[in-house]
Design an enzyme around this catalytic site. Sequence first.
Site, PDB file in Angstrom:
ATOM      1  CG  ASP A 151      19.911  11.420   7.264  1.00 29.56           C
ATOM      2  OD1 ASP A 151      19.392  12.773   7.160  1.00 29.56           O
ATOM      3  OD2 ASP A 151      20.360  11.117   8.302  1.00 29.56           O
ATOM      4  CB  CYS A 178      16.744  14.051   6.293  1.00 29.68           C
ATOM      5  SG  CYS A 178      17.583  15.522   6.479  1.00 29.68           S
ATOM      6  CB  CYS A 189      17.368  16.334  13.990  1.00 27.77           C
ATOM      7  SG  CYS A 189      18.893  15.830  13.084  1.00 27.77           S
TER       8      CYS A 189
END
Length: 270
Positions: A16, A80, A192
């Site tokens: 991420d 991500c 997200c």
Amino acid sequence: MTKKSLTSQTTIFIFDSGLGGITIYNYIKNIFLNINFIYLLDNKYFPYGSKSKNFILQRLIRILQKISLYHDISLVIIACNTASITSLPELKEYFSFPIIGVTPVIDLAIKKTKNKVIGFLATNTTLQNYKIKNKINLLKEKYIIKIISSPKLVFLAEQKLLGYKIILSKIKKIFFPWYRLKIFPDTIILGCTHFPLIINELKIILPKNIKFLDAKKYITYKFKKIIKYNKNLLDIKKNIVYYTKINKDIGKIKNIFLKKNFHIFKKLKT
Ligand code: DGL
């Protein structure tokens, strides 16, 4: 795609831009025991939320090339949404190890919504992606999709996990446009991986009984399809965290991961 052989070491690489991928790690870490996890946060370039597809793709190629020099990777999880939505197909083509990634669960939201008003929280790069844009445009005939793209929300989520005090009114301000809506979304896509970190704050400032949806379950399903459980696998846990920049929060970052069973910390030069 072949499942990992029973005798080999299973190493999962989680990526991420920041700490959001922890929400995915938290969910999958106990599915199978005896797996080594490597987590990389690209804190040198955090946040990714407004970066171009080309930048993110090149960055991921570089990172994965480097990491695979040092580790025999069984599976990469792009934890991500921004990186997955921009780069996943190209990365799968480029590398021989399996790669999966989280993307916003729009289809699930369509199944779950009753009032046909869906909230969609994601980064600007995710929302500007043509696949997401096309999908939203198609859905507009039957559903009302209310979008919020806020780098501030990502930043606040990261700050919360780092132990900084976050002020509710700052989050509330981000949602001001929604307070004027006649019908409030009954379903919100957390597009997200940082946003589940502030789910309690969202529940306080938004109306009750909203369904918050993220890609945890989807990634677990994919994960189980690729990684085979082998209870005889002998392995000493050696979870590693890589970061790409030493900054003022690095001590805090290490403490967060220590509590999550990561004991080795390294800076990846990129
Ligand atoms: N956690 C990331 C995501 O799921 C991105 C946050 C950012 O770097 O802007 O999109």
